[in-house]
Structures are given as C-alpha cells and as structure tokens.
Motif scaffolding. Structure first.
Motif, PDB file in Angstrom:
ATOM      1  N   MET A 259       0.837  -1.197   0.000  1.00 52.31           N
ATOM      2  CA  MET A 259       0.000   0.000   0.000  1.00 52.31           C
ATOM      3  C   MET A 259       0.874   1.251   0.000  1.00 52.31           C
ATOM      4  O   MET A 259       1.939   1.268   0.604  1.00 52.31           O
ATOM      5  CB  MET A 259      -0.909   0.023   1.229  1.00 52.31           C
TER       6      MET A 259
ATOM      7  N   ALA B 195      -1.688   5.387   3.260  1.00 50.29           N
ATOM      8  CA  ALA B 195      -2.996   4.873   2.867  1.00 50.29           C
ATOM      9  C   ALA B 195      -3.611   4.107   4.028  1.00 50.29           C
ATOM     10  O   ALA B 195      -2.903   3.508   4.833  1.00 50.29           O
ATOM     11  CB  ALA B 195      -2.867   3.953   1.650  1.00 50.29           C
TER      12      ALA B 195
ATOM     13  N   GLU C 125      -8.104  -2.500  -3.562  1.00 48.62           N
ATOM     14  CA  GLU C 125      -7.800  -1.549  -2.485  1.00 48.62           C
ATOM     15  C   GLU C 125      -6.520  -0.770  -2.789  1.00 48.62           C
ATOM     16  O   GLU C 125      -6.435   0.429  -2.536  1.00 48.62           O
ATOM     17  CB  GLU C 125      -7.663  -2.280  -1.150  1.00 48.62           C
TER      18      GLU C 125
ATOM     19  N   ALA D  92      -6.286   3.283  -3.359  1.00 47.49           N
ATOM     20  CA  ALA D  92      -5.370   4.132  -2.594  1.00 47.49           C
ATOM     21  C   ALA D  92      -4.461   4.940  -3.528  1.00 47.49           C
ATOM     22  O   ALA D  92      -4.203   6.124  -3.288  1.00 47.49           O
ATOM     23  CB  ALA D  92      -4.534   3.282  -1.636  1.00 47.49           C
TER      24      ALA D  92
END
Length: 196
Positions: free
Chosen positions: A149, A153, A169, A173
């Motif tokens: 990530m 985030a 996801e 982000a």
C-alpha cells in the motif's frame, strides 16, 4: 480526453471498480499544446504502440525524462510495468526477489523487484495525438501484502490492520494519492498566481 488509466465499467465489486475495470485497449485523444503530467500506470503491464504523433516521454533512473517515440518504428511498441505488478512482486517472499542498484539524483539506490515506469506526454505542436495502449490488469480481488500500500494509505505499511489487501484496495489508494497530489498542485498554482 487526456491520457491515464481510469474509466471503464465496473463489475459491482465496490467503489474502485467504477474507475478501474478489466484489462482493456483504450484510445486516448490528446489536444494540441496540452501536457499530461508524469504518472505510473496502475495495472500489471502496459503495451504502448507508437502514437500518431510523438510525445511520450519516459523517466530515466537519473530522474530525467527522455522522448522515446521519435526513435520507435511505426510497428514497434513499448512494454512496461505498472504499479500493481510492482506491488505484487514486492509481496513475494524476500529472498526470491532480485535486487539491483540504480543511479538516482540522490546517488545509487538499491531496488528490489520491478519498478513501474514513470512517464508523461509532452505537448505537441498544433496537431492532434492519438494513442492506443493496452492495459493488462489484475483482478481487483487479487491479494497483495500490506507493505504494497502507498505510505499513509488506510491500512497501508505501518497501519494497525494486518493481513493482505486486494489489488482493488491498492488501486483505490493510488487513485486517491493521485487526486490529492493534483489538488495540491492546483492549490499551489492558485497561491502562486495570487502572490504575483
């Protein structure tokens, strides 16, 4: 319409899927005199044939952007990694991912795995530019490690949540990160104009 990878129909998996859909061939129309800012594509791999007018520039490890389409033949294409592929490779157990040293403006930097290719489209004279890249994308449900990530985030590296995140996801982000950067650039330009 400018470049970039957003757009497309979703499959009902969530917010991310309304703007990040399946693999696709997409035609981009660039107006004369308009730049498209530096970015990394979000998918696994991009195949970019030469456009109708040269303008694509790729960022070299030293940080400089290099015009590349001028040296391409009409039947050649660029193949380069996107952010999702880099994140997927980073989620592979450490000893199996190769490491290399790249020159950067700050000095030699150790890089593990695959890096997405930063690129931009520079304004062309008075003509129209059409490009038709193919974006190979992973399913939004594919699991990645939390370390993939972007910093800051929700649930990203250093977050309180443990376990895997999905490509969906991750892309959501990254899109939020792009949006925040664009907003900050517009605000900075407005402040600069007001001060002048």
């Amino acid at each position: 319409e400018g470049g970039g990878e957003g757009g497309g129909e979703g499959d009902g998996l969530g917010v991310c899927d309304r703007s990040y859909s399946a693999s696709m061939l997409r035609v981009h129309r660039y107006s004369a005199g308009v730049d498209f800012p530096p970015h990394e594509d979000l998918g696994l791999v991009t195949v970019a044939p030469r456009a109708t007018a040269a303008g694509l520039q790729v960022q070299l490890p030293c940080g400089r952007f290099e015009a590349i389409e001028e040296s391409m033949a009409a039947d050649e294409a660029l193949l380069f990694a996107g952010s999702s592929l880099a994140a997927l490779v980073r989620s592979i157990p450490y000893p199996t991912v190769p490491e290399s040293t790249l020159p950067t403006p700050q000095g030699p930097t150790q890089v593990r795995g695959i890096r997405p290719l930063p690129h931009k489209v520079a304004a062309q004279g008075s003509g129209l530019r059409l490009s038709a890249p193919y974006f190979l994308r992973a399913t939004p449900r594919l699991a990645l490690g939390r370390a993939s990530m972007p910093p800051g985030a929700a649930g990203g590296a250093g977050g309180a949540v443990c376990g895997a995140v999905s490509v969906g996801e991750f892309v959501e982000a990254k899109m939020a990160e792009r949006s925040n950067a664009a907003r900050a650039a517009v605000e900075a330009a407005a402040r600069e104009a007001a001060a002048a």
